[in-house]
Design an enzyme around this catalytic site. Structure first.
Site, PDB file in Angstrom:
ATOM      1  N   ARG A   1       6.058  35.680  50.209  1.00  0.00           N
ATOM      2  CA  ARG A   1       6.778  35.972  51.460  1.00  0.00           C
ATOM      3  C   ARG A   1       7.922  36.960  51.237  1.00  0.00           C
ATOM      4  O   ARG A   1       8.928  36.931  51.957  1.00  0.00           O
ATOM      5  CB  ARG A   1       7.330  34.699  52.111  1.00  0.00           C
ATOM      6  CG  ARG A   1       6.251  33.752  52.609  1.00  0.00           C
ATOM      7  CD  ARG A   1       6.861  32.583  53.375  1.00  0.00           C
ATOM      8  NE  ARG A   1       5.840  31.598  53.701  1.00  0.00           N
ATOM      9  CZ  ARG A   1       6.074  30.291  53.818  1.00  0.00           C
ATOM     10  NH1 ARG A   1       7.300  29.827  53.642  1.00  0.00           N
ATOM     11  NH2 ARG A   1       5.116  29.462  54.118  1.00  0.00           N
TER      12      ARG A   1
ATOM     13  N   ARG B   1      11.317  37.223  56.810  1.00  0.00           N
ATOM     14  CA  ARG B   1      12.448  37.003  57.706  1.00  0.00           C
ATOM     15  C   ARG B   1      13.808  37.057  57.040  1.00  0.00           C
ATOM     16  O   ARG B   1      14.818  37.197  57.726  1.00  0.00           O
ATOM     17  CB  ARG B   1      12.282  35.653  58.419  1.00  0.00           C
ATOM     18  CG  ARG B   1      11.118  35.622  59.397  1.00  0.00           C
ATOM     19  CD  ARG B   1      10.971  34.264  60.048  1.00  0.00           C
ATOM     20  NE  ARG B   1      10.487  33.260  59.111  1.00  0.00           N
ATOM     21  CZ  ARG B   1      10.312  31.973  59.427  1.00  0.00           C
ATOM     22  NH1 ARG B   1      10.621  31.550  60.647  1.00  0.00           N
ATOM     23  NH2 ARG B   1       9.859  31.124  58.537  1.00  0.00           N
TER      24      ARG B   1
ATOM     25  N   ARG C   1      10.551  43.266  63.468  1.00  0.00           N
ATOM     26  CA  ARG C   1       9.970  42.111  64.153  1.00  0.00           C
ATOM     27  C   ARG C   1      10.572  41.901  65.543  1.00  0.00           C
ATOM     28  O   ARG C   1       9.926  41.323  66.437  1.00  0.00           O
ATOM     29  CB  ARG C   1      10.206  40.869  63.275  1.00  0.00           C
ATOM     30  CG  ARG C   1       9.753  39.563  63.846  1.00  0.00           C
ATOM     31  CD  ARG C   1       8.243  39.451  63.940  1.00  0.00           C
ATOM     32  NE  ARG C   1       7.924  38.097  64.362  1.00  0.00           N
ATOM     33  CZ  ARG C   1       8.018  37.649  65.606  1.00  0.00           C
ATOM     34  NH1 ARG C   1       8.398  38.470  66.567  1.00  0.00           N
ATOM     35  NH2 ARG C   1       7.724  36.398  65.898  1.00  0.00           N
TER      36      ARG C   1
ATOM     37  N   ASP D   1      -1.337  37.340  57.544  1.00  0.00           N
ATOM     38  CA  ASP D   1      -1.244  35.887  57.607  1.00  0.00           C
ATOM     39  C   ASP D   1      -2.612  35.312  57.285  1.00  0.00           C
ATOM     40  O   ASP D   1      -3.640  35.918  57.626  1.00  0.00           O
ATOM     41  CB  ASP D   1      -0.800  35.435  59.003  1.00  0.00           C
ATOM     42  CG  ASP D   1      -0.456  33.958  59.036  1.00  0.00           C
ATOM     43  OD1 ASP D   1      -1.377  33.135  59.265  1.00  0.00           O
ATOM     44  OD2 ASP D   1       0.711  33.604  58.799  1.00  0.00           O
TER      45      ASP D   1
ATOM     46  N   TYR E   1      -5.755  23.726  59.527  1.00  0.00           N
ATOM     47  CA  TYR E   1      -5.172  24.300  60.745  1.00  0.00           C
ATOM     48  C   TYR E   1      -6.158  24.232  61.913  1.00  0.00           C
ATOM     49  O   TYR E   1      -5.767  23.946  63.053  1.00  0.00           O
ATOM     50  CB  TYR E   1      -4.744  25.739  60.501  1.00  0.00           C
ATOM     51  CG  TYR E   1      -3.499  25.869  59.654  1.00  0.00           C
ATOM     52  CD1 TYR E   1      -2.231  25.736  60.211  1.00  0.00           C
ATOM     53  CD2 TYR E   1      -3.577  26.105  58.289  1.00  0.00           C
ATOM     54  CE1 TYR E   1      -1.087  25.841  59.442  1.00  0.00           C
ATOM     55  CE2 TYR E   1      -2.441  26.213  57.505  1.00  0.00           C
ATOM     56  CZ  TYR E   1      -1.198  26.076  58.082  1.00  0.00           C
ATOM     57  OH  TYR E   1      -0.065  26.174  57.316  1.00  0.00           O
TER      58      TYR E   1
END
Length: 339
Positions: free
Chosen positions: A23, A27, A36, A72, A147
């Site tokens: 990652r 963020r 973003r 992703d 998921y």
């Protein structure tokens, strides 16, 4: 090109220990937040030019030794026909779950160049820009299946294990379909120019070893075997997988990814003649400089007998990590390992 990462993956001698962070394009970087702020997460994933921009950010800002494709693991699930959305604070959501044969039958095995052409375009564009190797990736079938079955993230995985234990034929049918799609997807990434491929098994650690062997491991092995023809290093990361290390070592991967829940020296003794990647706690980046330096030095010392070692976190970098701390860790790894 700086190929230190690739040489470490192959167990070759390097002048220093290469580092990248899971990652790393994300963020915690203000530069990422700026990009973003103008698009949704899915829009970002499907815009090759923006994906290139955010993939390059940690390379330019932090001096990482490898880039990982910005995407992703669930992008492929959407391409298979499972409507996907991302909600702030809630994460990925599948409005339609896969818990019966009818919903499984609706999933397709897509042509990756058609259904996920934006991923392949991103890889091709990055190859023109990068001075370090590019890692492509996918989610391992078990992790992706959770998921689809749960409809999103879960803490107890009730629906997943209920399906696994009460309808094993249906569960295996889902795993087989995800596996076939993943093989095509990763092969397309290799053809597009990815120089290493990582299989993320984020939820493998929820399984007992005997259940992992029956319900997850055969599909990991099948995927990795299908990629050998491309002669790129293969990395398998089973999160919370200290109980599964022997399986990881025999999976067909060239590099075994490690989380922080095991001493790396012990892990190296168990995986044998394999390169390893990891394994510092992501929160250890918050340590003051002297303690972070000591932590990194200890990890480097403990990893000295590995066939090859790529320094990484034991999971993704946390979104509130100060970028200066990530940069400090990179600089320390380079400095201490080159002595």
């Amino acid at each position: 090109m700086n190929d230190t990462f690739l040489r470490a993956c192959r167990g070759e001698k390097t002048d220093y220990t290469p580092i990248w962070m899971m990652r790393q394009a994300g963020r915690y970087l203000p530069e990422y937040q700026k990009v973003r702020g103008n698009v949704t997460f899915l829009e970002l994933c499907k815009s090759p030019e923006l994906c290139v921009e955010v993939t390059l950010q940690p390379i330019d800002l932090l001096n990482m030794d490898a880039a990982i494709l910005f995407s992703d693991i669930l992008i492929l699930m959407e391409a298979m026909g499972a409507p996907l959305d991302f909600h702030e604070g809630k994460g990925p959501v599948f409005a339609t779950t896969v818990r019966d044969q009818a919903s499984l039958d609706k999933l397709i095995i897509p042509d990756p160049d058609e259904a996920t052409g934006f991923v392949m375009e991103t890889i091709k564009l990055l190859k023109k820009e990068l001075k370090v190797p590019l890692i492509g990736f996918a989610g391992a079938p078990f992790t992706c299946a959770t998921y689809l079955i749960e409809g999103g993230s879960s803490k107890v995985f009730w629906e997943t294990k209920k399906l696994m234990f009460t309808q094993p034929e249906l569960f295996h049918g889902l795993m087989e379909k995800i596996t076939e799609a993943t093989i095509l997807y990763l092969q397309a990434q290799a053809r597009a120019g990815a120089q290493a491929l990582q299989l993320f098994d984020s939820w493998a650690g929820i399984l007992a070893p005997c259940d992992y062997e029956e319900f997850a491991y055969p599909y990991v092995r099948k995927i990795l075997a299908s990629l050998k023809q491309y002669d790129v290093p293969l990395i398998y990361f089973a999160n919370n997988g200290a109980t599964l290390l022997e399986y990881s070592a025999e999976s067909g991967a060239d590099v075994v990814g490690l989380d922080w829940r095991i001493n790396i020296k012990d892990a190296i003794a168990r995986v044998g003649n394999k390169a390893v990647q990891g394994n510092i706690d992501p929160f250890a980046l918050l340590l003051p400089e002297d303690k972070l330096k000591n932590r990194i030095q200890r990890l480097l010392d403990d990893a000295k007998d590995a066939r090859g070692h790529i320094f990484n976190l034991g999971h993704g970098i946390h979104q509130f990590t100060p970028p200066a701390q990530a940069k400090l860790a990179v600089d320390l790894v380079h400095e201490l390992s080159s002595k």
